[in-house]
Design an enzyme around this catalytic site. Structure first.
Site, PDB file in Angstrom:
ATOM      1  N   LYS A   1      33.617  43.943  45.818  1.00 57.37           N
ATOM      2  CA  LYS A   1      33.686  44.067  44.351  1.00 57.37           C
ATOM      3  C   LYS A   1      35.134  43.893  43.859  1.00 57.37           C
ATOM      4  CE  LYS A   1      32.976  45.069  40.062  1.00 57.37           C
ATOM      5  NZ  LYS A   1      32.489  44.065  39.148  1.00 57.37           N
TER       6      LYS A   1
ATOM      7  N   THR B   1      32.986  50.793  40.000  1.00 64.32           N
ATOM      8  CA  THR B   1      34.033  50.080  40.725  1.00 64.32           C
ATOM      9  C   THR B   1      35.098  51.109  41.100  1.00 64.32           C
ATOM     10  OG1 THR B   1      33.576  48.147  39.362  1.00 64.32           O
ATOM     11  CG2 THR B   1      35.591  48.107  40.672  1.00 64.32           C
TER      12      THR B   1
ATOM     13  N   LYS C   1      42.784  49.107  36.203  1.00 66.32           N
ATOM     14  CA  LYS C   1      42.388  49.972  37.327  1.00 66.32           C
ATOM     15  C   LYS C   1      41.927  49.113  38.509  1.00 66.32           C
ATOM     16  CE  LYS C   1      38.164  50.843  37.236  1.00 66.32           C
ATOM     17  NZ  LYS C   1      36.813  50.727  37.674  1.00 66.32           N
TER      18      LYS C   1
END
Ligand code: NAP
Length: 292
Positions: free
Chosen positions: A171, A95, A239
């Protein structure tokens, strides 16, 4: 196919094992070599560097923590890009930011190499049991070449576009939806606890209402307060919230809820929860309600 795999953390080790189970010829690398040993014992070849993996592979999958790790592993000394032959494909499953996906598309292209983004949904148990959802984007011909790879690691593949960074936007938006669900559970559970209502009983009703295994699994983690060991570390969840906000800014599309979630995750980090599962963000709402 001859497939390289770099990054054998919680997610990568199960994914690499499933590529082997599907009969692919797998060569692996991990920064800390001990995580590669079990795969070596199962028949994978262990390379000495990412370049060593890339130089013998038709496709190299990377499953690394964050942008920094991907940049180091791909463009650093003895990195994937320095070993990958022309026409071989780098498939990035981590990711990562939309900006880095753009850079990977451009730099691999300039070297005559191919690139696909293929991030995944599903936790380490899903990686181990081949139950991931694969979100792929890139030139259709490359996606088709990688079908056997996607079929080996996941239960379903969704092709979201012909430009790789499109998969990364998907995503990040998907993880934002999960994080929003975590925050909703956190706030509801705090209120329920103060009202002396069983969170487990509430969860049972909500699972019947929403009919989603994601609701059921995350709801149970929060109701049971089972945050250790982490399936997905909270620091990585932070994140992802940051990357979603970055992408939103880039596309000039405000995501006020994402900003709120980022701050809740930040508060959890400040309380030392970075290595707990990201569902432990529920402690922030509990603390706000004077419960902890
Ligand atoms: P993890 O268990 O922390 O594994 C991270 C991997 O990255 C390890 O192989 C680690 O190597 C490597 N790494 C980190 N920094 C590096 C660097 N500077 N150079 C080289 N290698 C480096 O993380 P994970 O949970 O597997 O997640 C991997 C990716 O998948 C992340 O992008 C995450 O957001 C995404 N993801 C996770 C989940 C989940 O539920 N866990 C689900 C979907 C997607 P060492 O072993 O040497 O530290």
């Amino acid at each position: 196919m001859r497939i390289g795999f770099v990054g054998l953390g919680r997610m990568g080790s199960g994914m690499a094992r499933n590529l082997m189970r599907a009969g692919h010829d797998v060569v692996v690398f991990n920064r800390s070599r001990e995580k590669a040993e079990p795969l070596g014992a199962a028949g994978a070849r262990i390379a000495d560097s990412p370049a060593g993996v890339a130089s013998v592979s038709e496709a190299v999958l990377t499953m690394l923590a964050d942008d920094r790790a991907v940049e180091q592993v791909v463009f650093g000394e003895d990195g994937v890009a320095s070993g990958l032959s022309e026409d071989a494909i780098h498939v990035s499953c981590s990711t990562i930011s939309v900006a880095l996906a753009r850079r990977l598309t451009g730099e691999h292209g300039r070297r005559g190499q191919k690139y696909l983004s293929a991030p995944v949904f599903g936790r380490p148990e899903a990686a181990e049991s081949k139950n991931l959802l694969v979100i792929a984007a890139g030139p259709p011909e490359l996606v088709e070449r990688c079908r056997p790879v996607f079929d080996a690691i996941g239960r379903q593949t969704f092709v979201l576009g012909s430009d790789p960074p499109q998969a990364n936007v998907v995503k990040l938006c998907g993880n934002f939806m999960i994080a929003a669900m975590l925050e909703a559970f956190s706030e509801a559970f705090a209120t329920l606890r103060k009202a002396d209502v069983s969170t487990h009983a509430f969860l049972e009703a909500m699972v019947a209402l929403f009919g989603s295994p994601v609701y059921a699994n995350y709801g149970r983690l929060i109701a049971d307060e089972k945050f250790d060991p982490a399936g997905f570390a909270l620091r990585l969840g932070l994140k992802d919230a940051r990357l979603a906000i970055e992408a939103a800014e880039d596309f000039a599309s405000p995501m006020p809820l994402a900003s709120l979630i980022r701050d809740c995750l930040l508060s959890a980090m400040a309380h030392g929860q970075g290595d707990l599962d990201w569902s432990s963000v529920s402690r922030v709402a509990a603390r706000n309600a004077g419960l902890e």
